[in-house]
Design a protein around this motif. Structure first.
Motif, PDB file in Angstrom:
ATOM      1  N   ARG A  14       0.784  -1.237   0.000  1.00  4.50           N
ATOM      2  CA  ARG A  14       0.000   0.000   0.000  1.00  4.50           C
ATOM      3  C   ARG A  14       0.818   1.289   0.000  1.00  4.50           C
ATOM      4  O   ARG A  14       0.250   2.373  -0.088  1.00  4.50           O
ATOM      5  CB  ARG A  14      -0.936   0.010   1.206  1.00  4.50           C
ATOM      6  CG  ARG A  14      -1.929  -1.138   1.223  1.00  4.50           C
ATOM      7  CD  ARG A  14      -2.902  -1.116   0.068  1.00  4.50           C
ATOM      8  NE  ARG A  14      -3.683   0.108   0.128  1.00  4.50           N
ATOM      9  CZ  ARG A  14      -4.211   0.720  -0.910  1.00  4.50           C
ATOM     10  NH1 ARG A  14      -4.054   0.250  -2.108  1.00  4.50           N
ATOM     11  NH2 ARG A  14      -4.901   1.826  -0.759  1.00  4.50           N
ATOM     12  N   LEU A  18      -0.593   5.104  -0.832  1.00  2.00           N
ATOM     13  CA  LEU A  18      -0.536   6.111   0.229  1.00  2.00           C
ATOM     14  C   LEU A  18       0.352   7.281  -0.180  1.00  2.00           C
ATOM     15  O   LEU A  18       0.052   8.436   0.128  1.00  2.00           O
ATOM     16  CB  LEU A  18      -0.017   5.483   1.527  1.00  2.00           C
ATOM     17  CG  LEU A  18      -0.921   4.451   2.183  1.00  2.00           C
ATOM     18  CD1 LEU A  18      -0.197   3.768   3.337  1.00  2.00           C
ATOM     19  CD2 LEU A  18      -2.221   5.081   2.652  1.00  2.00           C
ATOM     20  N   ILE A  21      -1.596   9.675  -2.444  1.00  2.00           N
ATOM     21  CA  ILE A  21      -2.503  10.503  -1.657  1.00  2.00           C
ATOM     22  C   ILE A  21      -1.710  11.563  -0.904  1.00  2.00           C
ATOM     23  O   ILE A  21      -2.085  12.742  -0.883  1.00  2.00           O
ATOM     24  CB  ILE A  21      -3.324   9.629  -0.683  1.00  2.00           C
ATOM     25  CG1 ILE A  21      -4.271   8.711  -1.462  1.00  2.00           C
ATOM     26  CG2 ILE A  21      -4.106  10.497   0.295  1.00  2.00           C
ATOM     27  CD1 ILE A  21      -4.893   7.623  -0.625  1.00  2.00           C
ATOM     28  N   THR A  39       3.394   8.613   9.380  1.00  2.00           N
ATOM     29  CA  THR A  39       2.100   7.980   9.652  1.00  2.00           C
ATOM     30  C   THR A  39       2.278   6.506   9.970  1.00  2.00           C
ATOM     31  O   THR A  39       1.740   6.003  10.975  1.00  2.00           O
ATOM     32  CB  THR A  39       1.157   8.158   8.447  1.00  2.00           C
ATOM     33  OG1 THR A  39       0.985   9.555   8.191  1.00  2.00           O
ATOM     34  CG2 THR A  39      -0.191   7.523   8.720  1.00  2.00           C
ATOM     35  N   ASP A  57      -7.048  -0.215   5.801  1.00  2.00           N
ATOM     36  CA  ASP A  57      -6.909   0.928   4.896  1.00  2.00           C
ATOM     37  C   ASP A  57      -7.643   2.191   5.366  1.00  2.00           C
ATOM     38  O   ASP A  57      -7.049   3.256   5.375  1.00  2.00           O
ATOM     39  CB  ASP A  57      -7.365   0.540   3.494  1.00  2.00           C
ATOM     40  CG  ASP A  57      -6.273   0.705   2.475  1.00  2.00           C
ATOM     41  OD1 ASP A  57      -5.096   0.853   2.869  1.00  2.00           O
ATOM     42  OD2 ASP A  57      -6.590   0.674   1.272  1.00  2.00           O
ATOM     43  N   ARG A  61      -5.577   5.629   6.173  1.00  2.00           N
ATOM     44  CA  ARG A  61      -5.822   6.867   5.423  1.00  2.00           C
ATOM     45  C   ARG A  61      -6.263   7.996   6.348  1.00  2.00           C
ATOM     46  O   ARG A  61      -5.819   9.132   6.210  1.00  2.00           O
ATOM     47  CB  ARG A  61      -6.850   6.628   4.319  1.00  2.00           C
ATOM     48  CG  ARG A  61      -6.251   5.978   3.100  1.00  2.00           C
ATOM     49  CD  ARG A  61      -7.159   6.091   1.894  1.00  2.00           C
ATOM     50  NE  ARG A  61      -8.530   5.698   2.160  1.00  2.00           N
ATOM     51  CZ  ARG A  61      -8.987   4.462   2.048  1.00  2.00           C
ATOM     52  NH1 ARG A  61      -8.195   3.495   1.667  1.00  2.00           N
ATOM     53  NH2 ARG A  61     -10.238   4.180   2.312  1.00  2.00           N
ATOM     54  N   ARG A  62      -7.103   7.661   7.300  1.00  2.00           N
ATOM     55  CA  ARG A  62      -7.542   8.689   8.257  1.00  2.00           C
ATOM     56  C   ARG A  62      -6.341   9.202   9.053  1.00  2.00           C
ATOM     57  O   ARG A  62      -6.183  10.402   9.262  1.00  2.00           O
ATOM     58  CB  ARG A  62      -8.599   8.125   9.188  1.00  2.00           C
ATOM     59  CG  ARG A  62      -9.148   9.144  10.145  1.00  2.00           C
ATOM     60  CD  ARG A  62     -10.282   8.569  10.950  1.00  2.00           C
ATOM     61  NE  ARG A  62     -10.832   9.592  11.820  1.00  2.00           N
ATOM     62  CZ  ARG A  62     -11.854   9.421  12.592  1.00  2.00           C
ATOM     63  NH1 ARG A  62     -12.470   8.256  12.611  1.00  2.00           N
ATOM     64  NH2 ARG A  62     -12.284  10.390  13.360  1.00  2.00           N
ATOM     65  N   LEU A  64      -3.309   9.242   8.031  1.00  2.00           N
ATOM     66  CA  LEU A  64      -2.512  10.031   7.080  1.00  2.00           C
ATOM     67  C   LEU A  64      -3.043  11.454   6.979  1.00  2.00           C
ATOM     68  O   LEU A  64      -2.281  12.419   7.041  1.00  2.00           O
ATOM     69  CB  LEU A  64      -2.532   9.353   5.707  1.00  2.00           C
ATOM     70  CG  LEU A  64      -1.683   9.983   4.618  1.00  2.00           C
ATOM     71  CD1 LEU A  64      -0.212   9.664   4.867  1.00  2.00           C
ATOM     72  CD2 LEU A  64      -2.103   9.449   3.263  1.00  2.00           C
ATOM     73  N   TYR A  65      -4.356  11.596   6.859  1.00  2.00           N
ATOM     74  CA  TYR A  65      -4.953  12.933   6.767  1.00  2.00           C
ATOM     75  C   TYR A  65      -4.718  13.722   8.054  1.00  2.00           C
ATOM     76  O   TYR A  65      -4.382  14.909   8.017  1.00  2.00           O
ATOM     77  CB  TYR A  65      -6.448  12.853   6.459  1.00  2.00           C
ATOM     78  CG  TYR A  65      -6.723  12.308   5.091  1.00  2.00           C
ATOM     79  CD1 TYR A  65      -6.235  12.943   3.955  1.00  2.00           C
ATOM     80  CD2 TYR A  65      -7.446  11.129   4.913  1.00  2.00           C
ATOM     81  CE1 TYR A  65      -6.459  12.426   2.695  1.00  2.00           C
ATOM     82  CE2 TYR A  65      -7.678  10.619   3.656  1.00  2.00           C
ATOM     83  CZ  TYR A  65      -7.194  11.270   2.552  1.00  2.00           C
ATOM     84  OH  TYR A  65      -7.412  10.759   1.312  1.00  2.00           O
ATOM     85  N   LEU A 120     -10.219  13.551  -0.825  1.00  2.00           N
ATOM     86  CA  LEU A 120     -11.140  12.459  -0.506  1.00  2.00           C
ATOM     87  C   LEU A 120     -12.359  12.451  -1.431  1.00  2.00           C
ATOM     88  O   LEU A 120     -12.758  11.408  -1.944  1.00  2.00           O
ATOM     89  CB  LEU A 120     -11.603  12.560   0.948  1.00  2.00           C
ATOM     90  CG  LEU A 120     -10.597  12.115   1.989  1.00  2.00           C
ATOM     91  CD1 LEU A 120     -11.030  12.550   3.376  1.00  2.00           C
ATOM     92  CD2 LEU A 120     -10.423  10.609   1.939  1.00  2.00           C
ATOM     93  N   GLU A 124     -10.322  10.361  -4.462  1.00  2.79           N
ATOM     94  CA  GLU A 124     -10.700   9.021  -4.008  1.00  2.79           C
ATOM     95  C   GLU A 124     -12.171   8.717  -4.262  1.00  2.79           C
ATOM     96  O   GLU A 124     -12.629   7.621  -3.979  1.00  2.79           O
ATOM     97  CB  GLU A 124     -10.391   8.865  -2.514  1.00  2.79           C
ATOM     98  CG  GLU A 124      -8.923   8.776  -2.226  1.00  2.79           C
ATOM     99  CD  GLU A 124      -8.650   8.242  -0.838  1.00  2.79           C
ATOM    100  OE1 GLU A 124      -9.576   7.722  -0.176  1.00  2.79           O
ATOM    101  OE2 GLU A 124      -7.501   8.344  -0.410  1.00  2.79           O
ATOM    102  N   LEU A 134     -13.962   9.651   7.729  1.00  5.32           N
ATOM    103  CA  LEU A 134     -12.502   9.559   7.668  1.00  5.32           C
ATOM    104  C   LEU A 134     -11.823  10.735   8.358  1.00  5.32           C
ATOM    105  O   LEU A 134     -10.776  10.577   8.981  1.00  5.32           O
ATOM    106  CB  LEU A 134     -12.031   9.483   6.219  1.00  5.32           C
ATOM    107  CG  LEU A 134     -12.193   8.132   5.551  1.00  5.32           C
ATOM    108  CD1 LEU A 134     -11.959   8.244   4.056  1.00  5.32           C
ATOM    109  CD2 LEU A 134     -11.237   7.128   6.157  1.00  5.32           C
TER     110      LEU A 134
END
Length: 172
Positions: A14, A18, A21, A39, A57, A61-62, A64-65, A120, A124, A134
């Motif tokens: 992944r 990632l 993004i 992250t 995932d 991702r959350r 990461l944001y 997002l 996405e 998220l």
């Protein structure tokens, strides 16, 4: 499979997604790498619990944001992008590269929260509810952030309205 093997496998599979993004969030390849690494480092100690919940995932991702917003708040800002002088044309010969640069510059001028919402929602292809989940906010916040971000994009780069984003190089 133990947690260490599971985490290593996840990272192998992944990291590229990632990183794309993260690049859209930061606008800089090196900052994107740092963001993904920070992250993942923050998650490695809790990986067994994260992976036990099913698909990791959405959680990653959350994180990461949220890490992106934390980077911004702590002052880990990238150098200020300066627009090209009017008397110097952009040296790129293809419209695809020029469109991608225009989009990157416009995205770089958005606040991290607005940028996260746009990534997002439109990169996405998430729903408003998924985006809110998220980011840990309400749907109304997602709607207002989207509205405000798109208004700022129109003001900063009105030429984006006419672009066909399926042919830009952003995030590839």
């Amino acid at each position: 499979m133990d947690a260490e093997e599971s985490f290593a496998r996840y990272v192998r599979e992944r990291t590229a997604a990632l990183s794309r993004i993260a690049y859209l969030l930061t606008g800089d390849a090196h900052l994107a790498e740092d963001l993904v690494q920070e992250t993942l480092l923050g998650l490695v100690g809790r990986w067994s619990r994260i992976a036990a919940g099913g698909d990791p995932d959405p959680y990653v991702r959350r994180a990461l944001y949220h890490q992106h917003v934390s980077f911004w708040r702590r002052g880990r800002r990238r150098p200020e992008l300066v627009p090209e002088p009017a008397d110097r044309p952009i040296p790129d010969s293809t419209a695809t590269v020029a469109d991608g640069l225009t989009l990157r510059r416009a995205l770089a001028r958005l606040a991290p929260g607005q940028r996260a919402v746009l990534v997002l929602r439109f990169y996405e292809d998430r729903t408003e509810q998924e985006t809110a989940d998220l980011l840990g906010c309400r749907v109304g916040t997602v709607k207002s952030q989207t509205r405000d971000a798109l208004a700022r994009l129109r003001r900063f780069a009105p030429e984006l309205v006419e672009l066909d984003f399926s042919r830009t190089e952003v995030g590839r």
